[in-house]
Scaffold this motif. Structure first.
Motif, PDB file in Angstrom:
ATOM      1  N   GLU A 207       0.796  -1.218  -0.107  1.00 25.75           N
ATOM      2  CA  GLU A 207      -0.026  -0.145  -0.068  1.00 25.75           C
ATOM      3  C   GLU A 207       0.895   1.257  -0.057  1.00 25.75           C
ATOM      4  N   THR A 208       2.075   1.018   0.190  1.00 24.33           N
ATOM      5  CA  THR A 208       2.962   2.232  -0.175  1.00 24.33           C
ATOM      6  C   THR A 208       3.263   2.626  -1.755  1.00 24.33           C
ATOM      7  N   PRO A 209       3.708   3.745  -1.814  1.00 23.12           N
ATOM      8  CA  PRO A 209       4.001   5.051  -0.719  1.00 23.12           C
ATOM      9  C   PRO A 209       2.701   5.456  -0.280  1.00 23.12           C
ATOM     10  N   VAL A 210       2.699   6.142   0.692  1.00 20.57           N
ATOM     11  CA  VAL A 210       1.674   6.934   1.629  1.00 20.57           C
ATOM     12  C   VAL A 210       1.837   8.410   1.520  1.00 20.57           C
ATOM     13  N   VAL A 211       0.460   8.998   1.260  1.00 22.59           N
ATOM     14  CA  VAL A 211       0.607  10.632   1.559  1.00 22.59           C
ATOM     15  C   VAL A 211       0.057  10.930   2.627  1.00 22.59           C
ATOM     16  N   ILE A 212       0.877  11.651   3.347  1.00 20.96           N
ATOM     17  CA  ILE A 212       0.196  12.170   4.569  1.00 20.96           C
ATOM     18  C   ILE A 212       0.116  13.618   4.703  1.00 20.96           C
ATOM     19  N   TRP A 213      -1.018  14.070   5.069  1.00 19.64           N
ATOM     20  CA  TRP A 213      -1.318  15.400   4.791  1.00 19.64           C
ATOM     21  C   TRP A 213      -2.119  15.777   6.170  1.00 19.64           C
ATOM     22  N   ARG A 214      -1.680  16.895   6.751  1.00 19.68           N
ATOM     23  CA  ARG A 214      -2.161  17.692   7.802  1.00 19.68           C
ATOM     24  C   ARG A 214      -1.841  16.890   8.984  1.00 19.68           C
ATOM     25  N   GLY A 215      -0.868  15.822   9.094  1.00 17.60           N
ATOM     26  CA  GLY A 215      -0.562  15.172  10.154  1.00 17.60           C
ATOM     27  C   GLY A 215      -1.339  13.725  10.446  1.00 17.60           C
ATOM     28  N   GLU A 216      -2.205  13.571   9.302  1.00 22.58           N
ATOM     29  CA  GLU A 216      -2.990  12.657   9.212  1.00 22.58           C
ATOM     30  C   GLU A 216      -2.965  11.499   7.949  1.00 22.58           C
ATOM     31  N   LEU A 217      -3.102  10.267   8.112  1.00 20.39           N
ATOM     32  CA  LEU A 217      -2.752   9.385   6.921  1.00 20.39           C
ATOM     33  C   LEU A 217      -4.154   9.543   6.024  1.00 20.39           C
ATOM     34  N   VAL A 218      -3.884   9.907   4.739  1.00 17.21           N
ATOM     35  CA  VAL A 218      -4.917  10.411   3.905  1.00 17.21           C
ATOM     36  C   VAL A 218      -4.947   9.311   2.860  1.00 17.21           C
ATOM     37  N   LEU A 219      -3.795   9.038   2.048  1.00 15.53           N
ATOM     38  CA  LEU A 219      -4.011   8.409   0.830  1.00 15.53           C
ATOM     39  C   LEU A 219      -2.793   7.310   0.785  1.00 15.53           C
ATOM     40  N   ARG A 220      -3.043   6.089   0.519  1.00 14.19           N
ATOM     41  CA  ARG A 220      -2.450   4.947   0.332  1.00 14.19           C
ATOM     42  C   ARG A 220      -2.324   4.667  -1.202  1.00 14.19           C
ATOM     43  N   ASN A 221      -1.062   4.738  -1.705  1.00 16.31           N
ATOM     44  CA  ASN A 221      -0.559   4.734  -3.207  1.00 16.31           C
ATOM     45  C   ASN A 221      -1.576   5.298  -3.982  1.00 16.31           C
ATOM     46  N   PRO A 222      -1.843   6.731  -3.794  1.00 20.52           N
ATOM     47  CA  PRO A 222      -2.951   7.151  -4.548  1.00 20.52           C
ATOM     48  C   PRO A 222      -2.407   7.587  -6.054  1.00 20.52           C
TER      49      PRO A 222
END
Length: 556
Positions: A195-210
């Motif tokens: 599921e990586t890469p992961v995008v973290i936005w505003r300190g929260e886990l938002v998107l998994r391999n978007p």
């Protein structure tokens, strides 16, 4: 957050934080609302769209990276300064947070009002735009914005990083190969390696391999509407020709939509410095040129959508229908194709294996960061290769420029060739071609051959930049318009001679930039016979809009 007893206003850096004049303050005040500002008030937050243009009237306001987590103060602003950066004009989400650090008062001007004001006030417009462009560059350098967490060996991680870099989106990359603690954190969050890469936005886990489109939506890039869109002029491709057409089309009253699959600026947008473009004697980066054109086009009402990849073209009831990868269809009364060219791939064994980690087709700050201080090779003998070599020479340990021809000036502008030959960090190797790539997961060296003597030798390189000529990006057109044997689009008299059925044959038709289909035009590098220069592409984009009007005029 905790503030020091005394807050010192940050100095103005290169025009990034100018102070507004009394006249400018009064002009803005007539269109805004005065608001009290109390300590720790958040004026705008990271991740939220910015609905207002804030001016500090009294007190102090800090811009903060990682508010609530890291609380890293970037700058402190006092009376007379304005807040925000490029996102205020583009509609993107905020990449930092503005927090009142000392009680006072602020002026809030609605963003739409600001756009009207800067459009009519050249001095104010230039002041705000210049400051915002510099601030965006600073935020990119600071690693503000979202986080991309993934492995350097992951093609999807590189895809996301390239998309962010090409669109000049502030972000920070965290390499799982070097940060075991982050890897453990992801496991605790239930994120699997797949599921990586992961995008973290505003300190929260938002998107998994978007996908690129999912990332774009998360940070507020304008994506294509889910509904079917109808417009007067659809422009496919947002390089210099497409952006010029967007400015002239929208400013002349045409409902104009621009699509690009990657980023605004096209191939020119990847250039670190364009030194021979009229009006910029000190040169201008492709990214800045694209950003300025984007703001200009949006000012006149053009709709720019990224990422939006055109997949098919067909005609229906007098409209040109372009279907996008996401499934949306755009109906256009006229169509301008400015999809440009793509650099060719080297014909060497194992190229695909190294493309995910060590082979590049652009030379921007992103690619330079990937190379760190390693030795690199640049393959090619044209202006793009020359500009890349000069840009990289200031950022890597050594650059070898591999040129197939016997002299550098054969396909390169003389001013550029002279600059390269005089640069101590660049070694030019003429009559040299790559034959083999050496390495395991990443590139270690390239085996090259002197094409006159046949001698082979190994050149150390951790990365290879390829600029060896280009192919037109026209596969999506299938057989809808006439193409030459190399895939470039026939226009004007060439289209008339193509032998295709249905070519417009009334007086003066097809127009000089019109294809074999009435109402479909082509400009820039994708067009057969075009001059491969930024200035000529801009000129053709403007000329295409004039011809669009001539095509539409008989229909009213």
């Amino acid at each position: 957050m905790r503030w020091p007893d005394e807050l010192t206003e940050s100095p103005d850096l290169q025009g990034a934080y100018p102070r507004l004049s009394d006249v400018q303050m009064r002009t803005l005040a007539a269109h805004g609302e005065r608001r009290p500002a109390h300590r720790d008030d958040v004026l705008f937050a990271e991740g939220d769209p910015c609905a207002a243009f804030f001016v500090v009237l009294s007190g102090k306001v800090a811009t903060v990276k990682g508010y609530g987590v890291d609380d890293q103060v970037i700058r402190v602003h006092g009376a007379g300064r304005f807040l925000g950066e490029l996102n205020v004009l583009t509609g993107q989400a905020s990449f930092i947070t503005a927090v009142v650090a000392e009680d006072g008062e602020v002026l809030a001007v609605p963003v739409d009002e600001l756009r009207r004001l800067v459009a009519g006030d050249e001095i104010l417009g230039d002041l705000v735009l210049r400051a915002y462009l510099i601030r965006r560059s600073m935020l990119i350098g600071l690693g503000a914005g979202f986080r991309i967490v993934g492995s350097r060996y992951s093609p999807d991680c590189r895809r996301l990083r390239e998309f962010a870099a090409r669109n000049r989106l502030p972000h920070r990359w965290i390499d799982l190969e070097q940060d075991a603690e982050v890897e453990r954190f992801l496991r605790r969050m239930g994120v699997t390696p797949a599921e990586t890469p992961v995008v973290i936005w505003r300190g929260e886990l938002v998107l998994r391999n978007p996908t690129n489109a999912e990332l774009a939506r998360a940070i507020g890039l304008p994506a294509p509407s889910a509904r079917e869109t109808v417009c007067d002029l659809l422009i496919v491709g947002a390089g210099p020709a497409g952006l010029a057409a967007a400015v002239y089309g929208a400013s002349e009253g045409l409902a104009t939509v621009v699509l690009d699959s990657v980023a605004l600026g096209g191939q020119a947008g990847t250039s670190s410095r364009i030194e021979n473009y009229l009006g910029f004697p000190a040169g201008i980066s492709g990214g800045e040129l694209a950003e300025r054109a984007m703001i200009q086009a949006r000012k006149f009402g053009a709709e720019l959508c990224v990422p939006a990849e055109a997949c098919t073209l067909r005609e229906h009831e007098g409209h040109h229908l372009v279907t996008l990868k996401e499934g949306t269809t755009v109906h256009a009364r006229t169509l301008l194709i400015v999809t440009g060219v793509r650099y060719r791939r080297l014909d060497v064994p194992d190229l695909e294996r190294f493309e995910a980690t060590s082979v590049y087709y652009a030379a921007t700050a992103f690619e330079a960061q990937m190379c760190s201080r390693d030795p690199v090779v640049v393959v090619g003998g044209g202006n793009s290769a020359g500009q890349a070599a000069l840009f990289l020479a200031h950022r890597v340990s050594s650059v070898r420029l591999l040129v197939r021809d016997g002299e550098l000036t054969r396909n390169m502008s003389r001013y550029l060739a002279v600059e390269i030959e005089q640069h101590p960090g660049i070694q030019v190797m003429t009559n040299t071609e790559v034959r083999r790539l050496v390495g395991r997961e990443t590139l270690d060296a390239v085996v090259v051959e002197h094409n006159v003597t046949g001698e082979r030798f190994t050149v150390e390189a951790r990365a290879m930049f390829v600029f060896i000529g280009a192919e037109p990006y026209t596969r999506w057109l299938a057989d809808e318009v006439a193409l030459d044997s190399r895939g470039y689009i026939f226009t004007g008299l060439d289209a008339a001679r193509s032998g295709r059925k249905g070519v417009p044959d009334s007086a003066g038709r097809p127009f000089p930039l019109e294809t074999s289909r009435a109402g479909v035009f082509a400009a820039g590098d994708v067009r057969n016979g075009s001059i491969k220069r930024v200035a000529s592409a801009v000129g053709e984009g403007a000329m295409a809009v004039r011809l669009v009007h001539e095509h539409l005029q008989p229909r009213g």
